[in-house]
Every structure is written in C-alpha cells, then in structure tokens.
Design a protein around this motif. Sequence first.
Motif, short mmCIF file in Angstrom:
data_model
loop_
_atom_site.label_atom_id
_atom_site.label_comp_id
_atom_site.label_asym_id
_atom_site.label_seq_id
_atom_site.Cartn_x
_atom_site.Cartn_y
_atom_site.Cartn_z
N ALA A 22 0.83 -1.21 0.00
CA ALA A 22 0.00 0.00 0.00
C ALA A 22 0.87 1.26 0.00
CB ALA A 22 -0.94 -0.01 1.20
N LYS A 23 1.94 1.22 0.75
CA LYS A 23 2.87 2.37 0.76
C LYS A 23 3.49 2.57 -0.61
CE LYS A 23 3.92 1.70 5.64
NZ LYS A 23 4.94 1.27 6.60
N LYS A 24 3.85 1.47 -1.26
CA LYS A 24 4.42 1.55 -2.61
C LYS A 24 3.39 2.11 -3.59
CE LYS A 24 6.52 -1.31 -6.27
NZ LYS A 24 6.72 -0.16 -7.07
N LEU A 25 2.15 1.67 -3.47
CA LEU A 25 1.08 2.17 -4.32
C LEU A 25 1.01 3.70 -4.23
CD1 LEU A 25 -1.58 1.94 -6.00
CD2 LEU A 25 -2.76 1.67 -3.81
N HIS A 26 1.04 4.23 -3.04
CA HIS A 26 0.93 5.67 -2.86
C HIS A 26 2.20 6.41 -3.29
CE1 HIS A 26 -2.49 4.26 -0.53
NE2 HIS A 26 -3.02 5.40 -0.88
N ARG A 27 3.35 5.84 -3.03
CA ARG A 27 4.61 6.48 -3.48
C ARG A 27 4.64 6.55 -5.00
NH1 ARG A 27 7.09 3.33 0.58
NH2 ARG A 27 7.61 1.76 -0.97
N ASP A 28 4.27 5.43 -5.66
CA ASP A 28 4.29 5.40 -7.12
C ASP A 28 3.24 6.33 -7.72
OD1 ASP A 28 6.31 3.56 -6.85
OD2 ASP A 28 5.14 1.84 -7.55
N ALA A 29 2.05 6.39 -7.10
CA ALA A 29 1.01 7.30 -7.58
C ALA A 29 1.48 8.75 -7.45
CB ALA A 29 -0.29 7.08 -6.81
N TRP A 30 2.15 9.05 -6.35
CA TRP A 30 2.69 10.40 -6.15
C TRP A 30 3.70 10.73 -7.25
CZ3 TRP A 30 1.67 14.61 -3.39
CH2 TRP A 30 2.64 15.59 -3.32
N SER A 31 4.56 9.78 -7.57
CA SER A 31 5.57 10.00 -8.61
C SER A 31 4.92 10.24 -9.97
CB SER A 31 6.51 8.80 -8.71
OG SER A 31 7.27 8.67 -7.53
N VAL A 32 3.91 9.45 -10.30
CA VAL A 32 3.19 9.63 -11.57
C VAL A 32 2.58 11.02 -11.62
CG1 VAL A 32 1.15 8.92 -12.89
CG2 VAL A 32 2.73 7.20 -12.02
N GLY A 33 1.94 11.42 -10.53
CA GLY A 33 1.34 12.75 -10.47
C GLY A 33 2.35 13.86 -10.63
N GLN A 34 3.50 13.71 -10.00
CA GLN A 34 4.55 14.72 -10.09
C GLN A 34 5.11 14.82 -11.51
OE1 GLN A 34 5.71 16.89 -7.53
NE2 GLN A 34 3.73 16.17 -6.81
N GLU A 35 5.30 13.68 -12.15
CA GLU A 35 5.85 13.66 -13.51
C GLU A 35 4.87 14.21 -14.53
OE1 GLU A 35 7.10 9.66 -14.28
OE2 GLU A 35 8.49 9.67 -12.58
N ALA A 36 3.58 13.92 -14.35
CA ALA A 36 2.57 14.30 -15.34
C ALA A 36 2.07 15.73 -15.15
CB ALA A 36 1.40 13.34 -15.26
N GLY A 37 2.29 16.30 -14.00
CA GLY A 37 1.81 17.66 -13.75
C GLY A 37 0.29 17.71 -13.76
N ASN A 38 -0.26 18.65 -14.48
CA ASN A 38 -1.72 18.83 -14.54
C ASN A 38 -2.41 17.87 -15.50
OD1 ASN A 38 -1.66 20.88 -12.66
ND2 ASN A 38 -1.38 22.46 -14.22
N GLU A 39 -1.65 17.05 -16.20
CA GLU A 39 -2.24 16.16 -17.20
C GLU A 39 -2.90 14.93 -16.59
OE1 GLU A 39 0.51 15.28 -20.36
OE2 GLU A 39 1.31 17.31 -20.30
N VAL A 40 -2.56 14.59 -15.35
CA VAL A 40 -3.12 13.41 -14.70
C VAL A 40 -3.61 13.81 -13.31
CG1 VAL A 40 -2.59 11.11 -13.79
CG2 VAL A 40 -1.58 11.85 -15.94
#
Length: 90
Positions: A22-40
Amino acid sequence: KITSDILAGNSGFYYARPTEAAKKLHRDAWSVGQEAGNEVSNQKALDRNMEKMIAEGNIRVRNLFLEQYPNGIKYFEEGHRYTSQMILHV
C-alpha cells in the motif's frame, strides 16, 4: 477497499492497510502525479498504479458498497445534491 466509479476506483474515499504494498502504491502514484503535472489527476495516478499492482498480484482491491459509499455521480447527480445550491441558501 475503495469506492467505485463503475470502470475504475474512486480515490474520493478508500482505505488501505499500512502494508509495504500500500505504501508503494501511494509512493508510485505520487511519482506519476509529479511527472505528469496537470495532465493526470490524483485519482487517475492512483488508478493506474492500482491496476498495475493488481495485475502483478501485489495488491487486492474490493469495492465498497455503492449505497453506503456513493461516488460523485450517484451522490450529486442521481441524488440531486448540488453543493453550489446548498452554499447559496446558507
């Protein structure tokens, strides 16, 4: 467990046990959000990682009962609850 938007999870309300997965899920989701900016959106970032981890067999996800934990469509549109109207009347 997570609320359902029929085709995907809805991060508006969910709970996760504090496991390493679960911690990995949230860390990875945070990374995706940071990389995509406002697109995701945060919901899409969580959904993408959740689907990936489910396919890999790393997490299990169950939907919460829609009647008890409605998504936005069920609560606001089907239930005819419009926050803007409620705010105007207060």
